[in-house]
Design a protein around this motif. Structure first.
Motif, PDB file in Angstrom:
ATOM      1  N   GLY A 283       0.810  -1.212   0.000  1.00  0.00           N
ATOM      2  CA  GLY A 283       0.000   0.000   0.000  1.00  0.00           C
ATOM      3  C   GLY A 283       0.845   1.264   0.000  1.00  0.00           C
ATOM      4  N   LEU A 284       1.922   1.257   0.763  1.00  0.00           N
ATOM      5  CA  LEU A 284       2.801   2.424   0.789  1.00  0.00           C
ATOM      6  C   LEU A 284       3.481   2.640  -0.565  1.00  0.00           C
ATOM      7  N   MET A 285       3.896   1.575  -1.201  1.00  0.00           N
ATOM      8  CA  MET A 285       4.511   1.727  -2.517  1.00  0.00           C
ATOM      9  C   MET A 285       3.499   2.263  -3.532  1.00  0.00           C
ATOM     10  N   ALA A 286       2.234   1.900  -3.364  1.00  0.00           N
ATOM     11  CA  ALA A 286       1.204   2.479  -4.222  1.00  0.00           C
ATOM     12  C   ALA A 286       1.112   3.988  -4.016  1.00  0.00           C
ATOM     13  N   GLU A 287       1.279   4.442  -2.775  1.00  0.00           N
ATOM     14  CA  GLU A 287       1.272   5.881  -2.498  1.00  0.00           C
ATOM     15  C   GLU A 287       2.457   6.562  -3.174  1.00  0.00           C
ATOM     16  N   VAL A 288       3.619   5.936  -3.130  1.00  0.00           N
ATOM     17  CA  VAL A 288       4.810   6.514  -3.768  1.00  0.00           C
ATOM     18  C   VAL A 288       4.585   6.664  -5.268  1.00  0.00           C
ATOM     19  N   SER A 290       1.730   6.811  -6.818  1.00  0.00           N
ATOM     20  CA  SER A 290       0.661   7.765  -7.078  1.00  0.00           C
ATOM     21  C   SER A 290       1.148   9.201  -6.971  1.00  0.00           C
ATOM     22  N   LEU A 291       1.943   9.498  -5.940  1.00  0.00           N
ATOM     23  CA  LEU A 291       2.456  10.869  -5.786  1.00  0.00           C
ATOM     24  C   LEU A 291       3.383  11.233  -6.935  1.00  0.00           C
ATOM     25  N   PHE A 359      13.491  15.643   1.720  1.00  0.00           N
ATOM     26  CA  PHE A 359      13.432  14.767   0.553  1.00  0.00           C
ATOM     27  C   PHE A 359      12.040  14.618  -0.055  1.00  0.00           C
ATOM     28  N   GLY A 360      11.009  15.057   0.632  1.00  0.00           N
ATOM     29  CA  GLY A 360       9.664  14.967   0.089  1.00  0.00           C
ATOM     30  C   GLY A 360       8.873  13.797   0.663  1.00  0.00           C
ATOM     31  N   TYR A 361       7.563  13.845   0.447  1.00  0.00           N
ATOM     32  CA  TYR A 361       6.675  12.861   1.038  1.00  0.00           C
ATOM     33  C   TYR A 361       6.783  11.494   0.365  1.00  0.00           C
ATOM     34  N   SER A 362       7.098  11.457  -0.903  1.00  0.00           N
ATOM     35  CA  SER A 362       7.290  10.163  -1.559  1.00  0.00           C
ATOM     36  C   SER A 362       8.445   9.400  -0.925  1.00  0.00           C
TER      37      SER A 362
END
Length: 390
Positions: A283-288, A290-291, A359-362
């Motif tokens: 799920g976290l990699m999906a967020e990366v 997506s961002l 470094f940013g949210y991703s």
């Protein structure tokens, strides 16, 4: 243990009163979890300062939780739960007086004391109020009481702030836990749940607790960072962020209910920890992704996956710890579980905020996914970790 009466079980009135008090208590917590960082940002704090509000809340929560097993023996579960509910709710309206970081952190610390008392007492009552063969389903229903407020209010908090302002949210969030304290007298415990001594609970083998605690820590870090920073990572996205927060709460709720049934009816206790961690990482990699692509529906899908994976881990780890500590140590098992949960939430807010600042949210979400991967490797490298059995 003394007394001849058995716990009333998941259908009994004491358990239902405990669930009602839990719903109201967690309403005050869930409503503010994404709102207070936004309030601090309005006061001039950056990502690190905003994350510090959640970190301080969790730090005082964890510090308090260390003492709760001792308090449960000496003053009782009900008094601890009632005191925690009042301390969580009563200070909340005072947040409206200032958005400066120092007073926000001070009030977050005070609320953390209340949350620490209420969480350990509540989850200990899951085991105290029902027989052992119902622990999985009881933990699932407790997860429902914890998850419903988050399902509704994690998303609603941000939306209500936009519509009615911060002060209205602070007042409502303060009222919920205080009302929950009024239900506590209905939680009548049977004689079979009263400890015979005031001494420390038995200590479980350390190896029995390592895998569930590791799973809780890594998943909690991930979800804590996601909830804290997703509103900041995807600003001005309309209903996308509320939808993602709703999705992670719904996923967590469903994950806990499914795990509870599998633990009690299929005997899968301990076997859901590693799959839950892997799903959270996905799920976290999906967020990366997506961002990096400019956000979109994948933000919601990733949040649902994080919630479902963590929900499985929450339920399974709690039942494993209850079994490892035994009937004389339910309070200590509850404290260990809650400390892992809340320490992880605080570390996720502060630590991922420190990554996000330069470094940013991703990068922050990606770091959490890597941490989960390392946790899976460590868990599977331990003897018996494939099943997670003590």
């Amino acid at each position: 243990m003394v007394g001849t009466s058995a716990p009333a079980g998941i259908a009994g009135a004491p358990f239902r009163f405990m669930l009602g008090a839990t719903v109201l208590c967690f309403s005050g917590y869930a409503l503010l979890l994404p709102v207070v960082p936004l309030w601090a940002e309005r006061g001039g704090s950056g990502a690190f300062g905003s994350g510090a509000t959640t970190a301080v809340l969790m730090a005082t929560t964890v510090a308090t939780q260390l003492a709760v097993p001792w308090l449960l023996v000496r003053i009782g579960h009900r008094w601890v739960l009632a005191a925690g509910s009042v301390l969580l709710g009563a200070p909340t309206p005072f947040l409206a007086l200032s958005a400066d970081l120092a007073p926000v952190l001070a009030l977050s610390a005070l609320r953390g004391v209340g949350f620490g008392l209420a969480t350990v007492a509540g989850s200990a009552l899951v085991a105290e109020l029902v027989p052992r063969e119902q622990h999985g389903r009881a933990a699932g229903r407790y997860g429902l009481a914890v998850g419903v407020p988050q399902l509704v209010l994690l998303a609603a908090g941000v939306a209500v702030v936009d519509r009615f302002g911060f002060t209205a949210v602070f007042v409502v969030a303060g009222a919920g836990p205080v009302l929950g304290a009024l239900l506590v007298p209905g939680i009548r415990m049977s004689g079979a749940t009263v400890p015979t001594t005031a001494g420390p609970p038995p200590r479980p083998p350390v190896r029995s607790a390592l895998t569930p605690v590791l799973a809780m820590l890594t998943c909690s870090i991930s979800q804590g960072g996601l909830i804290t920073f997703l509103p900041l990572a995807v600003p001005d996205a309309g209903l996308l962020v509320p939808g993602a927060l709703l999705g992670t709460a719904a996923g967590s709720l469903l994950g806990r209910l499914v795990a509870g049934e599998l633990v009690d009816r299929r005997g899968w206790g301990g076997r859901l920890l590693v799959p839950g961690m892997l799903l959270t990482a996905a799920g976290l990699m999906a967020e990366v992704v997506s961002l990096g692509a400019g956000a979109g529906a994948l933000v919601v899908i990733g949040a649902v996956a994080v919630g479902f994976g963590f929900g499985m881990v929450q339920n399974d780890s709690l039942t494993v710890l209850f079994a490892a500590f035994g009937s004389g140590g339910y309070g200590a098992a509850s404290a260990v579980w809650n400390i892992a949960y809340d320490a992880g939430t605080g570390v996720g807010a502060l630590g991922l905020g420190a990554v996000a600042e330069p470094f940013g949210y991703s990068a922050a979400f990606g770091a959490a996914a890597v941490l989960l991967g390392v946790g899976v490797v460590v868990a599977r490298a331990r003897p018996g970790a494939a099943t997670g059995r003590p």
